[in-house]
Design a protein around this motif. Structure first.
Motif, PDB file in Angstrom:
ATOM      1  N   ALA A   1      -8.426   0.052   2.381  1.00 14.46           N
ATOM      2  CA  ALA A   1      -8.756  -0.228   0.983  1.00 14.46           C
ATOM      3  C   ALA A   1      -9.517  -1.539   0.845  1.00 14.46           C
ATOM      4  O   ALA A   1     -10.493  -1.633   0.087  1.00 14.46           O
ATOM      5  CB  ALA A   1      -7.482  -0.271   0.142  1.00 14.46           C
ATOM      6  N   LEU A   2      -9.096  -2.553   1.583  1.00 13.21           N
ATOM      7  CA  LEU A   2      -9.778  -3.847   1.508  1.00 13.21           C
ATOM      8  C   LEU A   2     -11.179  -3.762   2.103  1.00 13.21           C
ATOM      9  O   LEU A   2     -12.136  -4.329   1.562  1.00 13.21           O
ATOM     10  CB  LEU A   2      -8.946  -4.923   2.216  1.00 13.21           C
TER      11      LEU A   2
ATOM     12  N   ALA B   1       0.854  -1.193   0.000  1.00 14.09           N
ATOM     13  CA  ALA B   1       0.000   0.000   0.000  1.00 14.09           C
ATOM     14  C   ALA B   1       0.887   1.238   0.000  1.00 14.09           C
ATOM     15  O   ALA B   1       0.783   2.101   0.860  1.00 14.09           O
ATOM     16  CB  ALA B   1      -0.929   0.008   1.204  1.00 14.09           C
TER      17      ALA B   1
ATOM     18  N   ARG C   1      -3.441   1.622   5.572  1.00 14.47           N
ATOM     19  CA  ARG C   1      -3.962   1.997   4.255  1.00 14.47           C
ATOM     20  C   ARG C   1      -4.508   0.784   3.516  1.00 14.47           C
ATOM     21  O   ARG C   1      -5.560   0.845   2.872  1.00 14.47           O
ATOM     22  CB  ARG C   1      -2.849   2.654   3.441  1.00 14.47           C
ATOM     23  N   LEU C   2      -3.797  -0.342   3.610  1.00 17.61           N
ATOM     24  CA  LEU C   2      -4.270  -1.563   2.956  1.00 17.61           C
ATOM     25  C   LEU C   2      -5.570  -2.041   3.592  1.00 17.61           C
ATOM     26  O   LEU C   2      -6.515  -2.423   2.883  1.00 17.61           O
ATOM     27  CB  LEU C   2      -3.204  -2.659   3.060  1.00 17.61           C
TER      28      LEU C   2
ATOM     29  N   HIS D   1      -2.940  -1.996  -3.288  1.00 21.78           N
ATOM     30  CA  HIS D   1      -4.125  -1.526  -2.557  1.00 21.78           C
ATOM     31  C   HIS D   1      -5.060  -0.717  -3.451  1.00 21.78           C
ATOM     32  O   HIS D   1      -6.254  -0.621  -3.177  1.00 21.78           O
ATOM     33  CB  HIS D   1      -3.712  -0.714  -1.332  1.00 21.78           C
ATOM     34  N   ARG D   2      -4.529  -0.174  -4.528  1.00 19.45           N
ATOM     35  CA  ARG D   2      -5.353   0.608  -5.444  1.00 19.45           C
ATOM     36  C   ARG D   2      -6.318  -0.272  -6.246  1.00 19.45           C
ATOM     37  O   ARG D   2      -7.251   0.239  -6.870  1.00 19.45           O
ATOM     38  CB  ARG D   2      -4.470   1.408  -6.405  1.00 19.45           C
TER      39      ARG D   2
ATOM     40  N   GLN E   1       1.290   1.805   5.995  1.00 20.36           N
ATOM     41  CA  GLN E   1       0.845   1.044   4.828  1.00 20.36           C
ATOM     42  C   GLN E   1      -0.152  -0.029   5.236  1.00 20.36           C
ATOM     43  O   GLN E   1      -1.121  -0.299   4.509  1.00 20.36           O
ATOM     44  CB  GLN E   1       2.035   0.411   4.100  1.00 20.36           C
ATOM     45  N   SER E   2       0.069  -0.645   6.375  1.00 13.91           N
ATOM     46  CA  SER E   2      -0.862  -1.661   6.854  1.00 13.91           C
ATOM     47  C   SER E   2      -2.250  -1.068   7.051  1.00 13.91           C
ATOM     48  O   SER E   2      -3.266  -1.659   6.656  1.00 13.91           O
ATOM     49  CB  SER E   2      -0.350  -2.258   8.167  1.00 13.91           C
TER      50      SER E   2
ATOM     51  N   ALA F   1      -7.976  -2.898  -4.834  1.00 12.00           N
ATOM     52  CA  ALA F   1      -8.740  -3.685  -3.867  1.00 12.00           C
ATOM     53  C   ALA F   1     -10.185  -3.908  -4.285  1.00 12.00           C
ATOM     54  O   ALA F   1     -10.753  -4.986  -4.053  1.00 12.00           O
ATOM     55  CB  ALA F   1      -8.684  -3.020  -2.495  1.00 12.00           C
TER      56      ALA F   1
ATOM     57  N   SER G   1       0.672   0.195  -6.827  1.00 13.53           N
ATOM     58  CA  SER G   1       0.504  -0.412  -5.504  1.00 13.53           C
ATOM     59  C   SER G   1      -0.774  -1.251  -5.469  1.00 13.53           C
ATOM     60  O   SER G   1      -1.840  -0.795  -5.902  1.00 13.53           O
ATOM     61  CB  SER G   1       0.427   0.677  -4.433  1.00 13.53           C
TER      62      SER G   1
END
Length: 243
Positions: free
Chosen positions: A195-196, A155, A191-192, A163-164, A188-189, A166, A161
């Motif tokens: 997104a999920l 992410a 952000r991921l 995550h984009r 990042q965790s 998801a 990346s």
């Protein structure tokens, strides 16, 4: 039972290993294992054997095939030796997310040719973690389970990346995070995870406290047997439930 194959892709020929269960059932699901930075080698084949023994056909493709012939890198010393570090970083940079994603169709076809049926799973380690999540997004009708272990840049701010993507993932996702990992920091965790969640993805992100980047792979200098066994338990449970 392992045998080597060649996979025709849009950009050339990728070598790969196919690992089949010794006692094959009538229906066998397929798993693509996306390698870490050091290339296909015995440590990954041994991990593939564990997955195959649970009743799966495992494909371990060489993602660096566009760079020409090479010997697998030593996971303990590759980044500490200047000559191998330069070569390795060059190969990593040349193997973009987009190129690997484009190879996904050929990888799935190779699994089917090897006898895999129905939906497949993808699992990646280190740089392969991002590739696994991207494959789940690019082939949502085929990939029903995706896992990343100590994956980096899942992410990031980069345009590619994972995550984009998801909102395109239909698979169940598991992300095993190294406790301390500069390539996947806490921001990042978060952000991921967002997104999920926003994408409606069934997912788990689990922090392996005390584990370092690379803990699951036996020939890494930071390999941790207890952490690796935990990762196998999580992975095989995911495959059993999602496939």
């Amino acid at each position: 039972m392992k045998h080597d194959i060649e996979i025709k892709t849009a950009d050339g020929t990728a070598r790969a290993a196919v690992i089949k269960p010794e006692n094959r059932a009538a229906t066998v699901k397929g798993v693509v294992m996306y390698m870490d930075a050091f290339g296909p080698r015995q440590a990954l084949y041994d991990m593939g054997r564990r997955i195959a023994d649970a009743g799966h056909i495992v494909l371990v493709p060489d993602l660096y095939y566009r760079s020409g012939p090479y010997e697998p890198f030593n996971a303990k010393t590759a980044f500490s030796d200047e000559s191998t570090k330069t070569k390795l970083r060059s190969m990593m940079q040349a193997t973009t997310q987009e190129l690997t994603a484009r190879d996904g169709a050929a990888f799935i076809d190779a699994l089917e040719a090897a006898g895999a049926t129905g939906p497949i799973a993808v699992v990646g380690y280190c740089m392969g973690g991002a590739r696994a999540l991207t494959a789940a997004a690019r082939y949502p009708d085929r990939v029903k389970a995706a896992a990343s272990f100590h994956g980096g840049n899942l992410a990031s701010d980069a345009d590619d990346s994972p995550h984009r993507l998801a909102d395109k993932i239909k698979a169940r996702v598991y992300v095993g995070v190294a406790g301390v990992d500069n390539s996947f920091p806490p921001e990042q965790s978060g952000r991921l995870a967002e997104a999920l969640r926003s994408g409606g993805v069934d997912h788990t992100i689990e922090n392996y406290v005390g584990m370092a980047h690379g803990w699951a792979v036996p020939d890494h200098s930071v390999y941790n047997e207890q952490g690796s066994e935990r990762h196998f338990k999580r992975l095989l449970t995911l495959l059993e439930e999602a496939l």
